[in-house]
Write a protein that holds these residues in place. Structure first.
Motif, PDB file in Angstrom:
ATOM      1  N   GLY A  63      -1.947  -6.263   3.709  1.00  0.00           N
ATOM      2  CA  GLY A  63      -3.107  -6.771   4.412  1.00  0.00           C
ATOM      3  C   GLY A  63      -2.799  -8.116   5.068  1.00  0.00           C
ATOM      4  N   VAL A  64      -3.808  -8.667   5.748  1.00  0.00           N
ATOM      5  CA  VAL A  64      -3.644  -9.953   6.415  1.00  0.00           C
ATOM      6  C   VAL A  64      -4.964 -10.714   6.289  1.00  0.00           C
ATOM      7  N   SER A  65      -4.886 -11.998   5.978  1.00  0.00           N
ATOM      8  CA  SER A  65      -6.073 -12.821   5.822  1.00  0.00           C
ATOM      9  C   SER A  65      -6.645 -13.208   7.183  1.00  0.00           C
ATOM     10  N   GLU A  66      -7.896 -13.672   7.188  1.00  0.00           N
ATOM     11  CA  GLU A  66      -8.494 -14.132   8.445  1.00  0.00           C
ATOM     12  C   GLU A  66      -7.692 -15.294   9.032  1.00  0.00           C
ATOM     13  N   LYS A  67      -7.304 -16.234   8.181  1.00  0.00           N
ATOM     14  CA  LYS A  67      -6.559 -17.404   8.653  1.00  0.00           C
ATOM     15  C   LYS A  67      -5.256 -16.990   9.321  1.00  0.00           C
ATOM     16  N   ARG A  68      -4.531 -16.095   8.677  1.00  0.00           N
ATOM     17  CA  ARG A  68      -3.242 -15.676   9.243  1.00  0.00           C
ATOM     18  C   ARG A  68      -3.446 -14.850  10.501  1.00  0.00           C
ATOM     19  N   LEU A  69      -4.466 -13.994  10.503  1.00  0.00           N
ATOM     20  CA  LEU A  69      -4.696 -13.164  11.696  1.00  0.00           C
ATOM     21  C   LEU A  69      -5.026 -14.047  12.906  1.00  0.00           C
ATOM     22  N   ALA A 126     -13.364  -8.883  16.017  1.00  0.00           N
ATOM     23  CA  ALA A 126     -13.440  -7.504  15.536  1.00  0.00           C
ATOM     24  C   ALA A 126     -12.259  -7.184  14.618  1.00  0.00           C
ATOM     25  N   LEU A 127     -11.068  -7.688  14.969  1.00  0.00           N
ATOM     26  CA  LEU A 127      -9.890  -7.467  14.123  1.00  0.00           C
ATOM     27  C   LEU A 127     -10.039  -8.193  12.789  1.00  0.00           C
ATOM     28  N   VAL A 128     -10.628  -9.389  12.819  1.00  0.00           N
ATOM     29  CA  VAL A 128     -10.874 -10.130  11.574  1.00  0.00           C
ATOM     30  C   VAL A 128     -11.811  -9.331  10.668  1.00  0.00           C
ATOM     31  N   THR A 129     -12.849  -8.742  11.262  1.00  0.00           N
ATOM     32  CA  THR A 129     -13.778  -7.923  10.491  1.00  0.00           C
ATOM     33  C   THR A 129     -13.055  -6.748   9.842  1.00  0.00           C
ATOM     34  N   MET A 130     -12.170  -6.109  10.590  1.00  0.00           N
ATOM     35  CA  MET A 130     -11.404  -4.994  10.043  1.00  0.00           C
ATOM     36  C   MET A 130     -10.511  -5.450   8.897  1.00  0.00           C
ATOM     37  N   ALA A 131      -9.917  -6.641   9.063  1.00  0.00           N
ATOM     38  CA  ALA A 131      -8.962  -7.138   8.064  1.00  0.00           C
ATOM     39  C   ALA A 131      -9.639  -7.587   6.785  1.00  0.00           C
ATOM     40  N   ARG A 169       0.833  -1.192   0.000  1.00  0.00           N
ATOM     41  CA  ARG A 169       0.000   0.000   0.000  1.00  0.00           C
ATOM     42  C   ARG A 169       0.870   1.245   0.000  1.00  0.00           C
ATOM     43  N   GLY A 170       0.410   2.252  -0.718  1.00  0.00           N
ATOM     44  CA  GLY A 170       1.147   3.503  -0.735  1.00  0.00           C
ATOM     45  C   GLY A 170       0.818   4.378   0.456  1.00  0.00           C
ATOM     46  N   GLU A 171      -0.482   4.506   0.764  1.00  0.00           N
ATOM     47  CA  GLU A 171      -0.926   5.363   1.868  1.00  0.00           C
ATOM     48  C   GLU A 171      -2.066   4.652   2.603  1.00  0.00           C
ATOM     49  N   PRO A 172      -1.758   3.903   3.652  1.00  0.00           N
ATOM     50  CA  PRO A 172      -2.803   3.194   4.402  1.00  0.00           C
ATOM     51  C   PRO A 172      -3.808   4.166   5.017  1.00  0.00           C
ATOM     52  N   THR A 173      -5.045   3.725   5.164  1.00  0.00           N
ATOM     53  CA  THR A 173      -6.052   4.525   5.835  1.00  0.00           C
ATOM     54  C   THR A 173      -5.869   4.424   7.347  1.00  0.00           C
ATOM     55  N   ALA A 174      -6.538   5.298   8.075  1.00  0.00           N
ATOM     56  CA  ALA A 174      -6.455   5.260   9.538  1.00  0.00           C
ATOM     57  C   ALA A 174      -6.988   3.928  10.064  1.00  0.00           C
ATOM     58  N   ARG A 175      -7.998   3.371   9.419  1.00  0.00           N
ATOM     59  CA  ARG A 175      -8.556   2.082   9.849  1.00  0.00           C
ATOM     60  C   ARG A 175      -7.546   0.957   9.632  1.00  0.00           C
ATOM     61  N   GLN A 176      -6.854   0.979   8.516  1.00  0.00           N
ATOM     62  CA  GLN A 176      -5.815  -0.025   8.252  1.00  0.00           C
ATOM     63  C   GLN A 176      -4.667   0.118   9.235  1.00  0.00           C
ATOM     64  N   LEU A 177      -4.298   1.346   9.532  1.00  0.00           N
ATOM     65  CA  LEU A 177      -3.223   1.585  10.499  1.00  0.00           C
ATOM     66  C   LEU A 177      -3.625   1.114  11.896  1.00  0.00           C
TER      67      LEU A 177
END
Length: 283
Positions: free
Chosen positions: A52-58, A75-80, A4-12
């Motif tokens: 990013g990160v997959s549900e399995k890896r998270l 909740a983190l899985v939902t975000m991912a 990613r070039g510029e992650p969003t605040a949610r991704q961060l």
């Protein structure tokens, strides 16, 4: 996969939470990578929101970090895994990034609290009020730039106006109600909008009057957005160097306590509506 070039605040925020889980477990990035069979660079990219990160890896990461908080992990899985393309994305490269980050934060919030002392909270503003505010603060802007900011602010109101609105509470100082950002008729319309919205079941408006004794909280303005779990709450504050997103657990606890303190000294919702009605009659 391209970074990613510029992650969003949610991704961060997701990346920050994953790093906090690893730090709490006392595991190094190298050790985390080895347990997952990936490179240290991949862990670093995930924790910087560059990848990013997959549900399995998270879930594997959470297990390796001995995290037993199932609600937080979900909740983190939902975000991912969320692939929402929100209305705010049409403003990319047209408005500063914090505008988009705030809209995305609100969209996913479980509830929202506002505290304001000098201006009406953005979600309660009329179009005329917002236009007068942006025009004054950004006097050098051409009308098209002001229009863009007003349009964005009006669209943000959807979270309390849609069929499934989020619970919203605003604590507003009398000063914000009395300051005429526009003209007299605009001030009357603005107060009438606040009063009308305060009648909704999901909206609570509380007023802090000038005649309150021993009040020293005028520097406590905030936007508080509830997360899927309290650990994922976020406080947004405007500072001299721009918008700050606060997510440290100790700070969140401090702002929650501060909001409750301000709430406790404000007028109750019924008296606040009566107070606003009196101000409207004065105009």
């Amino acid at each position: 996969m391209a970074l990613r070039g510029e992650p969003t605040a949610r991704q961060l925020r997701l990346a920050t939470e994953l790093r906090r889980l690893r730090d709490a477990a006392g595991i190094t990035g190298r050790e985390a990578a080895a347990s997952l069979g990936v490179s240290s660079a991949q862990i670093s990219q995930i924790e910087k929101a560059l990848a990013g990160v997959s549900e399995k890896r998270l879930r594997a990461m959470a297990a390796n970090y001995a995290c037993s908080d199932g609600e937080l992990i979900d909740a983190l899985v939902t975000m991912a895994t969320d692939r929402t393309h929100g209305w705010w994305e049409e403003y990319q490269e047209r408005l500063p990034t914090p505008y988009l980050d705030l809209a995305e934060l609100e969209y996913h919030a479980s509830h929202r609290w506002d505290v304001d002392f000098l201006h009406i909270p953005g979600l309660l503003q009329t179009e005329d009020y917002a236009r007068a505010l942006f025009s004054y603060v950004n006097a050098e802007f051409p009308p098209s730039e002001v229009d863009l900011r007003v349009e964005h602010r009006m669209k943000r109101r959807v979270i309390i106006e849609r069929p499934d609105p989020i619970p919203y509470e605003a604590v507003i100082h009398e000063a914000a109600l009395r300051i005429r950002v526009g003209d007299r008729s605009g001030a009357r319309a603005q107060l009438a909008r606040i009063q009308a919205l305060s009648e909704a079941d999901h909206v609570v408006v509380r007023i802090i009057p000038f005649d309150l004794d021993a009040f020293a909280g005028a520097g406590s303005a905030m936007v508080y957005a509830g997360g899927a779990v309290p650990k994922l709450d976020t406080v947004v504050r405007d500072g001299p160097h721009g918008t700050a997103f606060v997510d440290a657990e100790a700070q969140l606890a401090r702002f929650r306590a501060l909001f409750r303190r301000l709430e406790s000294v404000s007028l109750d919702p019924d008296r606040s509506r009566d107070f606003i009605h009196t101000l409207i009659k004065e105009l």
